[in-house]
Design a protein around this motif. Structure first.
Motif, PDB file in Angstrom:
ATOM      1  N   SER A   7       0.838  -1.208   0.000  1.00  0.00           N
ATOM      2  CA  SER A   7       0.000   0.000   0.000  1.00  0.00           C
ATOM      3  C   SER A   7       0.869   1.253   0.000  1.00  0.00           C
ATOM      4  O   SER A   7       0.524   2.258  -0.619  1.00  0.00           O
ATOM      5  N   GLN A   8       2.016   1.177   0.687  1.00  0.00           N
ATOM      6  CA  GLN A   8       2.929   2.317   0.644  1.00  0.00           C
ATOM      7  C   GLN A   8       3.518   2.486  -0.743  1.00  0.00           C
ATOM      8  O   GLN A   8       3.719   3.605  -1.217  1.00  0.00           O
ATOM      9  N   ARG A  11       1.022   4.212  -2.834  1.00  0.00           N
ATOM     10  CA  ARG A  11       0.972   5.654  -2.537  1.00  0.00           C
ATOM     11  C   ARG A  11       2.175   6.370  -3.122  1.00  0.00           C
ATOM     12  O   ARG A  11       2.078   7.467  -3.649  1.00  0.00           O
ATOM     13  N   TRP A  14       1.536   7.013  -6.780  1.00  0.00           N
ATOM     14  CA  TRP A  14       0.659   8.117  -7.174  1.00  0.00           C
ATOM     15  C   TRP A  14       1.235   9.463  -6.782  1.00  0.00           C
ATOM     16  O   TRP A  14       1.055  10.448  -7.485  1.00  0.00           O
ATOM     17  N   ASP A 104      -3.244  13.889  -3.152  1.00  0.00           N
ATOM     18  CA  ASP A 104      -2.717  12.824  -2.294  1.00  0.00           C
ATOM     19  C   ASP A 104      -3.699  12.538  -1.163  1.00  0.00           C
ATOM     20  O   ASP A 104      -3.952  11.383  -0.825  1.00  0.00           O
ATOM     21  N   GLN A 108      -6.215   8.972  -0.618  1.00  0.00           N
ATOM     22  CA  GLN A 108      -6.181   8.119   0.570  1.00  0.00           C
ATOM     23  C   GLN A 108      -7.583   7.685   0.985  1.00  0.00           C
ATOM     24  O   GLN A 108      -7.737   6.745   1.762  1.00  0.00           O
ATOM     25  N   ARG A 113     -10.781   6.504  -4.291  1.00  0.00           N
ATOM     26  CA  ARG A 113      -9.522   6.112  -4.918  1.00  0.00           C
ATOM     27  C   ARG A 113      -9.695   5.493  -6.304  1.00  0.00           C
ATOM     28  O   ARG A 113      -8.995   5.894  -7.245  1.00  0.00           O
TER      29      ARG A 113
END
Lengths: 154, 203
Positions: A7-8, A11, A14, A104, A108, A113
């Motif tokens: 998941s990091q 992120r 993106w 951003d 989240q 999303r």
């Protein structure tokens, strides 16, 4: 480098895309959001310098490559799904840093999303990917493979 | 995706106009230390939900940075995220390595000699304490004298422990070493450099 989970990594992808995107596309996407999500600025855009680090040969000893101008912003999205968004962009474009932070934060939110990934991020990534692929294809035929014989120490 | 920062003060904004507000804080702090005993009003509003007044928060936002370790007492401990984010200051557990200390519970303030007192050659390598009081006003039973004061100034304070005056006398005797203090109460602040002598009563 610390370990990061999936998941990091998503992120990070993106955030990278938002930082490198054309600010006009981000502005148009923001204007298209109805109603405009309520937010407040934790850190209004500020411009400063960061030191870029490199590694000799790509993998060896770390060294300071040089300083780069960078603009950053942090925003808190209010509402039933609050989130904190961060924007970091190269250069001095304050509005770009604001938009990167806003998106951003929006990305989240799990309910927003999918639409944002397909509607905003993917179209921004596609031309960059295509350019990278075509450049790699141009360069590939010029590659020279060296073969070395490792001689033993007598 | 999990929130990377908890809600509340860690994610409160700092100065609304950073350049203007930081300059106002520097000006107020300079005036407070050069004219000890004057109570200065600091017109900077900060909404953080922390149990600390705006003046104390504003002083740290303007003065603390990545090179000044910060010590927070138990009541101010929730402010760690806020200061870490906005100033880059490292929040430390040991009072003696801090350059700034925020004391939100004045009565529970550690003895002053627990903080960095500086060295003979480098008396500036000492801590500056920001102590939040429950009352701070000009005029009253506490008498200040020393550099920056023509004859004497008087203050009314509330919130400090009874041992504070003796503690301060010991700090004063260490000159040029020692700690300096900013007293704050809400949006007001008052400077107490180590060169100042205190007499009278705190309450």
């Amino acid at each position: 480098m610390p370990e990061i989970d999936a998941s990091q990594a998503e992120r990070a992808r993106w955030m990278s895309c938002l930082s490198q995107a054309d600010p006009a596309s981000l502005e148009a996407a923001w204007a298209g959001l109805h109603p405009s999500p309520p937010h407040r600025w934790l850190r209004q855009p500020e411009t400063g310098l960061v030191m870029l680090r490199g590694r000799a040969g790509g993998t060896g000893q770390a060294f300071n490559l040089g300083e780069m101008t960078m603009t950053r912003a942090a925003v808190r999205l209010e509402g039933d799904r609050p989130a904190t968004g961060f924007g970091y962009v190269a250069g001095r474009n304050r509005r770009h840093a604001e938009l990167a932070a806003l998106f951003d934060a929006l990305l989240q939110d799990e309910t927003r999303r999918p639409a944002l990934l397909s509607g905003l991020i993917a179209p921004l990534q596609a031309p960059a990917e295509a350019a990278r692929a075509s450049r790699a294809a141009e360069i590939a035929p010029t590659r020279v493979d060296f073969m070395t014989m490792v001689r033993g120490d007598g | 995706m999990a929130e990377t920062m908890p809600h509340s003060a860690a994610t409160s904004p700092a100065f609304a106009a950073p350049g203007r507000d930081a300059q106002a804080v520097f000006r107020a702090a300079l005036t407070a230390l050069s004219e000890p005993g004057r109570v200065i009003d600091l017109p900077v509003e900060l909404e953080t939900g922390l149990p600390v007044g705006s003046a104390a928060l504003a002083l740290l936002l303007a003065l603390a940075d990545g090179d000044t370790p910060l010590w927070l007492d138990a009541r101010a401990s929730d402010a760690a995220g806020f200061f870490g984010f906005h100033t880059g200051a490292a929040v430390v557990a040991a009072p003696q390595v801090a350059r700034f200390a925020l004391i939100a519970d004045a009565a529970g303030c550690p003895p002053l000699h627990h903080f960095a007192l500086g060295e003979e050659e480098y008396p500036d390598r000492s801590a500056t304490l920001i102590i939040e009081l429950t009352r701070l006003a000009e005029g009253g039973p506490l008498i200040l004298s020393g550099p920056g004061i023509a004859d004497r100034r008087q203050l009314s304070l509330a919130g400090l422990a009874p041992s504070f005056l003796a503690d301060w006398a010991a700090n004063h005797a260490l000159f040029p070493r020692g700690v300096d203090i900013f007293f704050t109460c809400g949006t007001r602040l008052c400077g107490l450099p180590r060169s100042i002598r205190l007499e009278g009563r705190c309450m």
